[in-house]
Design a protein around this motif. Structure first.
Motif, PDB file in Angstrom:
ATOM      1  N   THR A 117       0.824  -1.222   0.000  1.00 55.38           N
ATOM      2  CA  THR A 117       0.000   0.000   0.000  1.00 55.38           C
ATOM      3  C   THR A 117       0.853   1.265   0.000  1.00 55.38           C
ATOM      4  N   GLU A 118       2.079   1.159   0.473  1.00 54.19           N
ATOM      5  CA  GLU A 118       2.970   2.314   0.446  1.00 54.19           C
ATOM      6  C   GLU A 118       3.566   2.535  -0.941  1.00 54.19           C
ATOM      7  N   ALA A 177      -4.863   0.966  -6.814  1.00 56.45           N
ATOM      8  CA  ALA A 177      -4.092   0.250  -7.842  1.00 56.45           C
ATOM      9  C   ALA A 177      -4.539  -1.206  -7.938  1.00 56.45           C
ATOM     10  N   LYS A 180       7.448  -3.874  -9.639  1.00 50.21           N
ATOM     11  CA  LYS A 180       6.836  -2.828 -10.447  1.00 50.21           C
ATOM     12  C   LYS A 180       7.354  -2.978 -11.858  1.00 50.21           C
ATOM     13  N   HIS A 202      -7.239   0.778   1.233  1.00 45.29           N
ATOM     14  CA  HIS A 202      -6.578   1.549   0.174  1.00 45.29           C
ATOM     15  C   HIS A 202      -7.242   1.339  -1.191  1.00 45.29           C
ATOM     16  N   ALA A 252       2.363   1.155  -4.002  1.00 42.78           N
ATOM     17  CA  ALA A 252       1.378   1.272  -5.077  1.00 42.78           C
ATOM     18  C   ALA A 252       0.383   2.388  -4.741  1.00 42.78           C
ATOM     19  N   PRO A 253      -0.107   3.103  -5.723  1.00 45.85           N
ATOM     20  CA  PRO A 253      -1.045   4.209  -5.452  1.00 45.85           C
ATOM     21  C   PRO A 253      -2.412   3.696  -5.007  1.00 45.85           C
ATOM     22  N   GLN A 254      -3.179   4.591  -4.423  1.00 51.33           N
ATOM     23  CA  GLN A 254      -4.534   4.258  -3.972  1.00 51.33           C
ATOM     24  C   GLN A 254      -5.355   3.716  -5.144  1.00 51.33           C
TER      25      GLN A 254
END
Length: 570
Positions: A480-481, A487, A567, A513, A483-485
């Motif tokens: 969650t840190e 995702a 990623k 998230h 990857a964006p909200q």
């Protein structure tokens, strides 16, 4: 009764230790993290809750399809792939834990962390069973050593953190063997009453999981060796009672005994092919080399415990081959297993068939038989140590006897009991240290021998993270840190259709998230983030070696990479 106190205290402490570390994905954020959500837990938890909810309406024996609880009727149904007792046990603990300690923001009718408490209880009971049996025959020290040996096996300890059938199967199968070893260990063939009692217990083991079918053959051989034709009658009563118990307690068999019985056996023996990663290669389950169970068993128990176990086998054979016992007034003054037992039980001074060693022969046979069965070419073997995990508690009994014999030898040689106690305690402490080093992913454990065998750079000669326990709460926080909200996260490998949904259901971290979880598809080039757990046998080709994409978060245990987030460049 005071002699049993050390074993009971140890079992209670272990239960508390495990119960505090069960959270896979944020359901209990104030508790220490447990192993990540594993592949098969969803089936056991869902079915366990199903059985309990059904029992609240119709009575727990109504397990036939169609008699379902309203909350589950549309989406879920009864799955007879396993008998119901083990899942009923998990469901009962699930409801009790939910009632006493409600989970944080549940998104389903079941919660994996709650059901995991059932496995913790099963291990605690097995510790008491193993330690208590040895204590009753060989004294509190040997009993405590056996209990410590079981606790110090990281794979056994690890399964007790999961909502799986392994820990309760270990308990019921161990009870079945030890009841025979205790009740049938007299100078004459067992009575009908004792045969019925042992048969009921075997029936309950069969009601837990199919591994219990491995018990009868070594028991039959042992009984015929002891009593020849006189053992046939109690064996028939024992087997008949077990089958009757199995049938009476599983109503799924009632309406179509033959059809449903064959269906159950077919599910257990003719299942879809499972792939196994062994010695750096991928095998199908029926093509795994014959030495697989022996190698895995040898690598997943601490080396010092194996040495104690060998000492226990030697002690048993040495005593068993003697024609008569040393007199009770022996000059050994109670040192050692044989001398102390002769002093406690004068009947042991003669070879009258009541020997502890005769019972240990049965226990050893029942421990070795599963390994032999799964070494037969063409027999499907998979899931690491899981299929023969029932051997581990029985092996712990031999380990306890061996540790006691070592203690006796050192005490005699030095004349100081504190030296012997310090030595044995130190060796057990060294053996148990991996429980700390591999936490919370204990199923990754391999002993020091693997370092000699596995010279690969990434320690992947054997399976790394078969169940996916490396996807821990800590790793999910990192996801969650990074990857964006909102995702989308792809999971690799994706092994069944419920896997991705369950990650969201059991993880308030991901849900808060707005994450979306899908199964990994190698042809999909639109998903930027992939969460990988290193189940080598089913890992997509691009992740078998060092991934080319950037690793932005990972779980490392004992210097081994278990799971990671990559990623990808799109």
């Amino acid at each position: 009764m005071s002699k049993y106190v050390p074993v009971v205290v140890l079992a209670c402490l272990i239960w508390l230790c495990i119960a505090a570390r069960l959270d896979p994905g944020g359901s209990y954020p104030r508790m220490p993290q447990g192993p990540g959500l594993t592949v098969d837990e969803v089936f056991n938890v869902q079915q366990g809750v199903y059985l309990i909810e059904q029992a609240r309406v119709l009575g727990w024996l109504n397990l036939v399809p169609g008699a379902s609880y309203e909350a589950y009727r549309a989406e879920n149904g009864y799955n007879p792939d396993h008998p119901p007792l083990g899942r009923w046990w998990l469901g009962m603990h699930h409801h009790l834990a939910w009632w006493l300690f409600p989970p944080f923001e549940p998104d389903a009718l079941w919660n994996t962390a709650c059901a995991r408490s059932g496995s913790a209880t099963a291990l605690a009971l097995t510790i008491i069973l193993v330690g208590g049996f040895v204590t009753s025959r060989a004294g509190w020290r040997a009993g405590l050593f056996s209990a410590l040996a079981l606790v110090s096996m990281p794979r056994v300890f690890g399964h007790a953190h999961l909502a799986s059938l392994e820990s309760i199967t270990n308990f019921t199968c161990t009870v079945s063997v030890l009841v025979v070893a205790h009740l049938w260990n007299g100078p004459v063939a067992p009575t009908s009453r004792r045969a019925v009692a042992a048969g009921v217990i075997l029936g309950l083991a069969l009601m837990t999981k199919i591994q219990a079918v491995l018990i009868p053959i070594p028991v039959i051989c042992w009984v015929l060796w002891r009593w020849r034709a006189r053992g046939l009658r109690p064996l028939m009563i024992w087997g008949g009672t077990a089958i009757a118990t199995f049938f009476l307690l599983w109503p799924y068999l009632w309406d179509a005994p033959l059809a449903h019985g064959l269906e159950y056996l077919g599910r257990a023996t003719n299942r879809a092919t499972i792939y196994v990663w062994y010695w750096g290669q991928r095998f199908t389950d029926k093509e795994v080399p014959w030495h697989y169970p022996f190698v895995i068993f040898g690598l997943t128990v601490p080396v010092m415990l194996h040495l104690f176990g060998v000492a226990g086998v030697w002690q048993t054979l040495r005593n068993g081959l003697k024609s008569k016992w040393r007199p009770a007034n022996t000059s050994r003054k109670g040192h050692g297993l044989e001398g102390r037992m002769a002093a406690v039980d004068p009947a042991r001074q003669r070879d009258d068939g009541q020997s502890f060693e005769a019972a240990i022969v049965l226990i050893l046979a029942c421990a070795l038989f599963p390994l032999v069965v799964f070494a037969v070419p063409g027999v499907a073997v998979y899931d690491g140590e899981r299929l023969f995990l029932t051997s581990f508690p029985l092996w712990a009994i031999l380990i306890g006897i061996g540790a006691e014999s070592v203690w006796s030898l050192v005490a005699q040689a030095t004349g100081r009991m504190w030296i012997a106690t310090s030595l044995c305690c130190s060796l057990f402490a060294v053996s148990a240290w991996p429980l700390v080093g591999t936490s919370p992913c204990h199923l990754v454990y391999e002993n020091g021998l693997s370092l000699l065998l596995d010279q690969t750079a990434d320690r992947s000669l054997f399976e790394v993270d078969y169940w996916g326990e490396g996807v821990t709460r800590e790793l999910l926080f990192k996801v969650t840190e990074m990857a964006p909200q909102g995702a989308t996260i792809a999971i690799a490998p994706a092994l069944h259709q419920f896997q991705t949904d369950e990650y969201l259901r059991q993880s308030p971290i991901l849900r808060s998230h707005g994450m979306k979880v899908i199964g990994y598809d190698s042809n999909d080039r639109t998903t930027e983030y992939v969460l990988v757990f290193r189940r080598m046998a089913d890992l997509p080709e691009e992740f078998l070696g060092d991934p080319s994409a950037q690793i932005v978060a990972k779980t490392m245990v004992g210097g081994r990479l278990l799971a990671y987030l990559v990623k990808r460049a799109l």
